[in-house]
Design an enzyme around this catalytic site. Structure first.
Site, short mmCIF file in Angstrom:
data_model
loop_
_atom_site.label_atom_id
_atom_site.label_comp_id
_atom_site.label_asym_id
_atom_site.label_seq_id
_atom_site.Cartn_x
_atom_site.Cartn_y
_atom_site.Cartn_z
CD GLN A 1 -2.64 -1.21 2.59
OE1 GLN A 1 -3.60 -0.48 2.77
NE2 GLN A 1 -2.23 -2.07 3.52
CG ASP B 1 7.81 4.05 0.44
OD1 ASP B 1 8.15 2.99 -0.14
OD2 ASP B 1 7.29 4.06 1.57
CG HIS C 1 -2.94 2.53 -1.98
ND1 HIS C 1 -2.89 2.39 -0.61
CD2 HIS C 1 -4.14 2.02 -2.34
CE1 HIS C 1 -4.01 1.83 -0.16
NE2 HIS C 1 -4.78 1.60 -1.20
CB CYS D 1 0.76 12.36 -19.49
SG CYS D 1 0.19 13.75 -20.51
CB CYS E 1 -0.94 11.12 -23.93
SG CYS E 1 0.69 11.16 -23.13
CG ASN F 1 0.64 -4.01 13.22
OD1 ASN F 1 1.08 -3.20 14.02
ND2 ASN F 1 -0.27 -3.68 12.31
#
Length: 271
Positions: free
Chosen positions: A108, A111, A126, A134, A137, A238
């Protein structure tokens, strides 16, 4: 290692015996590299209202109405992305790919740190902050993170005012049609990237590492559940919460930068 040696060894054993292991990463992984999460205390959403800047229209309105405040936010974001380096957790995932254990990384994060740490099959649901798209286009171009930020900051620091016109001056121009480009990241209301690929990985993995995610961002929060239903074993790492307790087989309340290097070394002993 603390008191979690048993859980760490279980995780290493599961990965050692896997044939098609995958990883699902949240913002907690990059937080260990100094990139603040959006939702946690002190994160971006504590500074600006996500409903104001999370859409294109909202961002434009906020630039016009709160330009000075947003200028500070953008400068801090640029600094944190420039100073960030792949952490021990990122590098361990890169080693696990080289060992032939991890086949896919679903992230997700935007970076580019997974790629810099050595992972090649990265599904960025993401998007990527340093891939420009662009607006005319739809051509996409990937930039090297630090040189790109250095260039943006040099132009950013020359701005006397921070309004829409000056903001647009920071935008890269498309090499094909010379129109404005934007970061190829998902904003509120926009479709998640490569969701089909992510679902395919979840449906076919036998072990999924779930790292540093709160499990509240849908539809990608469904991936560990999809994997579990397909027969995968779920390892959740976690330090702050067990967000997937209903499907996880192993839960390790440690940071990924602390736990993954240990798991990798344990796994190498069994190969």
């Amino acid at each position: 290692m603390g008191n979690y040696e048993t859980e760490l060894r279980k995780a290493a054993s599961m990965l050692s015996n896997s044939k098609n292991a995958s990883t699902f990463c949240g913002s907690g992984v990059s937080e260990e590299s100094g990139i603040s999460t959006f939702r946690d205390p002190g994160g971006l959403w504590d500074v600006v209202d996500p409903m104001e800047v999370g859409t294109i229209d909202g961002l434009i309105q906020t630039i016009e109405s709160k330009g000075d405040q947003l200028k500070v936010v953008f400068k801090n974001i640029l600094n944190s992305f420039e100073e960030a380096e792949p952490n021990k957790g990122h590098r361990a995932l890169g080693k696990l790919e080289k060992l032939g254990v991890i086949k896919s990384v679903i992230t997700q994060n935007v970076d580019n740190l997974h790629q810099e740490a050595g992972n090649s099959n990265v599904i960025e649901v993401h998007g990527n902050m340093f891939r420009m798209k662009c607006l005319s286009c739809s051509r996409k171009k990937q930039y090297e993170r630090k040189s790109f930020i250095k260039d943006i900051k040099s132009r950013f620091n020359l701005l006397k005012e921070f309004n829409l016109n000056s903001f647009l001056q920071l935008a890269e121009k498309c090499a094909i049609c010379y129109q404005i480009t934007r970061p190829d990241v998902v904003m509120f209301g926009e479709a998640v990237h490569d969701l089909g690929r992510a679902y395919h990985v979840a449906e076919n993995t036998d072990v999924m590492l779930v790292l540093g995610t709160s499990g509240v961002v849908y539809p990608v929060a469904e991936l560990p559940v999809i994997g579990k239903k397909a027969g995968a074993r779920i390892i959740e790492i976690n330090p702050s919460e067990n967000a997937f307790s209903h499907v996880s087989d192993v839960y390790i309340p440690m940071k990924t930068g602390e736990s993954l290097p240990v798991i990798t070394e344990m796994l190498k002993e069994s190969i």
